[in-house]
Each structure stands twice: as structure tokens, then as C-alpha cells.
Design a protein around this motif. Structure first.
Motif, mmCIF file in Angstrom:
data_model
loop_
_atom_site.group_PDB
_atom_site.id
_atom_site.type_symbol
_atom_site.label_atom_id
_atom_site.label_comp_id
_atom_site.label_asym_id
_atom_site.label_seq_id
_atom_site.Cartn_x
_atom_site.Cartn_y
_atom_site.Cartn_z
ATOM 1 N N GLU A 1 34.284 -4.712 14.383
ATOM 2 C CA GLU A 1 33.704 -4.866 15.727
ATOM 3 C C GLU A 1 34.700 -4.471 16.807
ATOM 4 O OE1 GLU A 1 32.374 -8.507 18.663
ATOM 5 O OE2 GLU A 1 31.985 -8.710 16.509
ATOM 6 N N LEU A 2 35.938 -4.912 16.675
ATOM 7 C CA LEU A 2 36.937 -4.604 17.694
ATOM 8 C C LEU A 2 37.271 -3.117 17.702
ATOM 9 C CD1 LEU A 2 38.823 -5.530 19.891
ATOM 10 C CD2 LEU A 2 40.514 -6.121 18.155
ATOM 11 N N SER A 3 37.278 -2.487 16.550
ATOM 12 C CA SER A 3 37.535 -1.045 16.484
ATOM 13 C C SER A 3 36.516 -0.282 17.312
ATOM 14 C CB SER A 3 37.487 -0.565 15.027
ATOM 15 O OG SER A 3 38.487 -1.190 14.259
ATOM 16 N N GLU A 4 35.254 -0.692 17.207
ATOM 17 C CA GLU A 4 34.196 -0.028 17.974
ATOM 18 C C GLU A 4 34.338 -0.317 19.462
ATOM 19 O OE1 GLU A 4 30.795 -1.608 16.002
ATOM 20 O OE2 GLU A 4 30.842 -0.113 14.373
ATOM 21 N N GLU A 5 34.765 -1.539 19.807
ATOM 22 C CA GLU A 5 34.988 -1.881 21.217
ATOM 23 C C GLU A 5 36.099 -1.021 21.818
ATOM 24 O OE1 GLU A 5 35.767 -5.972 21.894
ATOM 25 O OE2 GLU A 5 33.863 -6.667 21.055
ATOM 26 N N LEU A 6 37.099 -0.688 21.001
ATOM 27 C CA LEU A 6 38.223 0.126 21.464
ATOM 28 C C LEU A 6 37.910 1.614 21.462
ATOM 29 C CD1 LEU A 6 41.141 -1.747 19.629
ATOM 30 C CD2 LEU A 6 40.591 -1.823 22.078
ATOM 31 N N GLY A 7 36.686 1.977 21.078
ATOM 32 C CA GLY A 7 36.285 3.370 21.080
ATOM 33 C C GLY A 7 36.736 4.150 19.863
ATOM 34 N N LEU A 8 37.116 3.444 18.804
ATOM 35 C CA LEU A 8 37.554 4.072 17.564
ATOM 36 C C LEU A 8 36.419 4.033 16.543
ATOM 37 C CD1 LEU A 8 41.055 2.357 17.330
ATOM 38 C CD2 LEU A 8 40.615 4.723 18.012
ATOM 39 N N PRO A 9 36.453 4.917 15.538
ATOM 40 C CA PRO A 9 35.466 4.802 14.456
ATOM 41 C C PRO A 9 35.557 3.408 13.824
ATOM 42 C CG PRO A 9 36.644 6.877 14.308
ATOM 43 C CD PRO A 9 37.342 6.081 15.359
ATOM 44 N N GLY A 10 34.418 2.765 13.654
ATOM 45 C CA GLY A 10 34.426 1.385 13.174
ATOM 46 C C GLY A 10 35.090 1.193 11.831
ATOM 47 N N TRP A 11 35.156 2.262 11.047
ATOM 48 C CA TRP A 11 35.715 2.142 9.707
ATOM 49 C C TRP A 11 37.206 2.456 9.641
ATOM 50 C CZ3 TRP A 11 38.047 6.623 8.226
ATOM 51 C CH2 TRP A 11 37.656 7.803 8.877
ATOM 52 N N LEU A 12 37.743 3.170 10.659
ATOM 53 C CA LEU A 12 39.101 3.714 10.535
ATOM 54 C C LEU A 12 40.208 2.653 10.552
ATOM 55 C CD1 LEU A 12 40.936 6.121 10.239
ATOM 56 C CD2 LEU A 12 40.800 6.497 12.711
ATOM 57 N N PRO A 13 40.350 1.840 11.616
ATOM 58 C CA PRO A 13 41.405 0.824 11.581
ATOM 59 C C PRO A 13 41.248 -0.183 10.425
ATOM 60 C CG PRO A 13 40.671 1.179 13.821
ATOM 61 C CD PRO A 13 39.695 1.899 12.934
ATOM 62 N N PRO A 14 39.999 -0.655 10.133
ATOM 63 C CA PRO A 14 39.878 -1.569 8.990
ATOM 64 C C PRO A 14 40.305 -0.939 7.666
ATOM 65 C CG PRO A 14 37.945 -1.731 10.379
ATOM 66 C CD PRO A 14 38.733 -0.559 10.884
ATOM 67 N N ALA A 15 39.921 0.334 7.442
ATOM 68 C CA ALA A 15 40.299 0.988 6.191
ATOM 69 C C ALA A 15 41.804 1.174 6.111
ATOM 70 C CB ALA A 15 39.597 2.339 6.070
ATOM 71 N N ALA A 16 42.415 1.579 7.233
ATOM 72 C CA ALA A 16 43.863 1.794 7.245
ATOM 73 C C ALA A 16 44.606 0.471 7.079
ATOM 74 C CB ALA A 16 44.267 2.476 8.552
ATOM 75 N N GLY A 17 44.201 -0.535 7.839
ATOM 76 C CA GLY A 17 44.884 -1.825 7.756
ATOM 77 C C GLY A 17 44.725 -2.473 6.393
ATOM 78 N N PHE A 18 43.508 -2.404 5.844
ATOM 79 C CA PHE A 18 43.244 -2.998 4.531
ATOM 80 C C PHE A 18 44.119 -2.342 3.467
ATOM 81 C CE2 PHE A 18 40.939 -3.651 0.579
ATOM 82 C CZ PHE A 18 40.473 -4.952 0.694
ATOM 83 N N SER A 19 44.191 -1.021 3.498
ATOM 84 C CA SER A 19 45.011 -0.300 2.518
ATOM 85 C C SER A 19 46.483 -0.651 2.671
ATOM 86 C CB SER A 19 44.815 1.214 2.682
ATOM 87 O OG SER A 19 43.464 1.572 2.502
ATOM 88 N N LEU A 20 46.953 -0.695 3.911
ATOM 89 C CA LEU A 20 48.354 -1.025 4.152
ATOM 90 C C LEU A 20 48.684 -2.446 3.698
ATOM 91 C CD1 LEU A 20 48.943 0.576 7.669
ATOM 92 C CD2 LEU A 20 49.970 1.289 5.501
ATOM 93 N N GLY A 21 47.747 -3.374 3.898
ATOM 94 C CA GLY A 21 47.974 -4.755 3.466
ATOM 95 C C GLY A 21 48.150 -4.857 1.967
ATOM 96 N N ALA A 22 47.278 -4.172 1.227
ATOM 97 C CA ALA A 22 47.385 -4.183 -0.231
ATOM 98 C C ALA A 22 48.665 -3.498 -0.694
ATOM 99 C CB ALA A 22 46.162 -3.500 -0.846
ATOM 100 N N LEU A 23 48.998 -2.370 -0.066
ATOM 101 C CA LEU A 23 50.209 -1.643 -0.459
ATOM 102 C C LEU A 23 51.471 -2.440 -0.131
ATOM 103 C CD1 LEU A 23 49.249 1.985 0.640
ATOM 104 C CD2 LEU A 23 49.496 1.121 -1.702
#
Length: 268
Positions: free
Chosen positions: A67-89
Motif C-alpha cells: 500500500e505504501l509503495s503505491e502511495e509513494l508512486g512506485l509499482p506496488g510490487w517493487l519495494p516489497p519484492a526487493a525488501g522481502f528478498s533482501l531480508g531473506a538473503l
């Protein structure tokens, strides 16, 4: 709740982290009982903990990140996908570097860099390592209050309650193996609760980070989610399934998922 509202988000996060640490200590204190819980009970409790963490990863962390990604004008999937991957890594990296020992490993061999540390130290480090994302999740949830329309103090409190619920069996999962290693009940309790000392520290750090830089919030929320899912799949589920109580542990996971979902949706 009214007194909690008057506090700054970092202080709220710190208090929530202290609460989750205290619940870990309560679980570790069961080592003082003359009759310890059965392995079946422990496996169901661990399954419950895994379910809570999985539900919290989506409802309390990933959904607000989208939701916040979309509020910031970013693709809704991009920050969550990047952050999720980085967290696991990131958790994988710590898992590779920090010497620790998983109770579920049949051969009893430690993971991480070679070391001559005692088994008791390695057991404590295993749970300490996996408590980091839990503290971070609590911190970013409180830090998000005021920065995200859907983020409420009640929702952050619900997450802290959920993390606290699943910390109870985690405390016991540390103190009991230490007792079996020959430590006294007092030392087993001391090291068991000490495994969660990182939670208030990382809760405070998470809240401070997202308060200082709002654009980091969707990444931070997803980072905590990725780290928690890594912990569930890599440690909690295998441990709960390692003693032949797979069906019961799985039902425990389902129960934990439902409880955390209800807490988050009802309070958040």
C-alpha cells in the motif's frame, strides 16, 4: 493504550520489544518445573509460533508495504519484492557467518564459520539470530504509525502481541535443550531469556530508521517479512517436524496463523 499513544514511536517500539523479551523469559522459566512439557506439546507450540510469524509477515508487514509503495508512486510490487528478498538473503548471510547450532539437526553439527565455542553457546546463538527479524518487525510496525494511512497503533500492538505469543515456546525451546546439555535450571533460564535480548534493541532501531526516512518504510516492512519467513522455513518448521509429530505441529501452525490473522484484522 491512552498512555502508550502519548509516547514517541521509537519509545513505543522499545517497550513492545521489552514485552516480547519478557514473554520469552516466561517461556524459558518453564525449565524450573519438575515435569517439563512433552515433545508433542513443544512441537505444537513451535508450529503455532511458525503460523503466527507467517500471518504477521503478510498482514502486518507485506500488505502495508504494498500500500505504501503505491502511495509513494512506485509499482506496488517493487519495494516489497526487493525488501522481502533482501531480508531473506540477509538472514542467509548471517546464518552462513555466525556459528550456531540447530536442535533439529540429527548429526548435531554446527553451522556457520568453524569455531571451538561450546554447544550451549551455539544453541543460544541460533535462537538469538532468529529473534532479530522479530524485533525489527515490531519496530517498523510502530515506526509506520503516522506514516501510513492503514498503520494504526492497535495494529502495531497486535503484532507485538502475536510475536510475544510465539516467543513463549521459543524461550522454552532454548532452555530445555540447554538443560539436557547439563546446565543447571538457573543457567538454562538465564541463557534462554538472553536469546531475546536483541528484540528490544532491533525494535528501537527499526522504528528509528523508518522515522528518519519514510521512503525506506516499504522496504523495511518487506525486509522484516522476508527475514521472518526465512526463519520459519529454515528453522521453526523443521524443528517442529523432527520428532514424528508432523500432523499435530502442522495443525498448531494453522492455529497460530488464524490467531495472528484475527488479531491483526480485528485490531489493525
Amino acid at each position: 493504550m491512552s498512555n502508550l499513544v502519548d509516547l514517541s514511536p521509537p519509545l513505543q517500539a522499545l517497550l513492545a520489544g521489552l514485552f516480547t523479551w519478557g514473554v520469552t523469559a516466561a517461556g524459558a522459566a518453564l525449565v524450573f518445573l519438575r515435569r517439563n512439557p512433552s515433545r508433542l506439546t513443544l512441537d505444537v507450540m513451535l508450529g503455532f509460533a511458525g503460523g503466527v510469524m507467517l500471518a504477521a509477515s503478510f498482514w502486518s508487514l507485506l500488505a502495508p508495504a504494498i500500500e505504501l509503495s503505491e502511495e509513494l508512486g512506485l509499482p506496488g510490487w517493487l519495494p516489497p519484492a526487493a525488501g522481502f528478498s533482501l531480508g531473506a538473503l540477509a538472514l542467509r548471510g548471517l546464518d552462513t557467518l555466525l556459528p550456531h547450532l540447530h536442535p533439529a539437526l540429527k548429526d548435531g553439527s554446527p553451522e556457520g564459520l568453524p569455531t571451538h565455542w561450546k554447544r550451549t553457546t551455539l544453541l543460544v546463538l541460533a535462537i538469538t539470530l532468529h529473534n532479530i527479524p522479530e524485533g525489527l518487525a515490531v519496530g517498523v510496525a510502530f515506526g509506520a504509525v503516522g506514516s501510513l494511512a492503514s498503520a494504526s497503533l492497535a495494529g502495531a500492538v497486535a503484532l507485538a502481541l502475536g510475536i510475544g505469543l510465539q516467543n513463549f515456546p521459543e524461550g522454552l525451546a532454548v532452555s530445555l535443550p540447554l538443560r539436557r546439555e547439563g546446565l543447571s535450571p538457573g543457567k538454562s533460564f538465564l541463557y534462554g531469556q538472553l536469546s531475546a535480548v536483541v528484540e528490544p534493541l532491533f525494535a528501537l532501531l527499526g522504528a528509528l530508521l523508518v522515522q528518519l526516512a519514510r521512503p525506506l518504510l516499504p522496504y523495511a516492512l518487506a525486509f522484516a517479512a522476508g527475514a521472518m519467513v526465512f526463519v520459519v522455513v529454515e528453522e521453526v518448521v523443521p524443528e517442529s517436524q523432527s520428532a514424528g509429530n508432523g500432523d499435530q505441529a502442522t495443525l498448531g501452525l494453522v492455529a497460530g496463523f488464524v490467531v495472528m490473522m484475527v488479531l491483526d484484522v480485528a485490531l489493525g
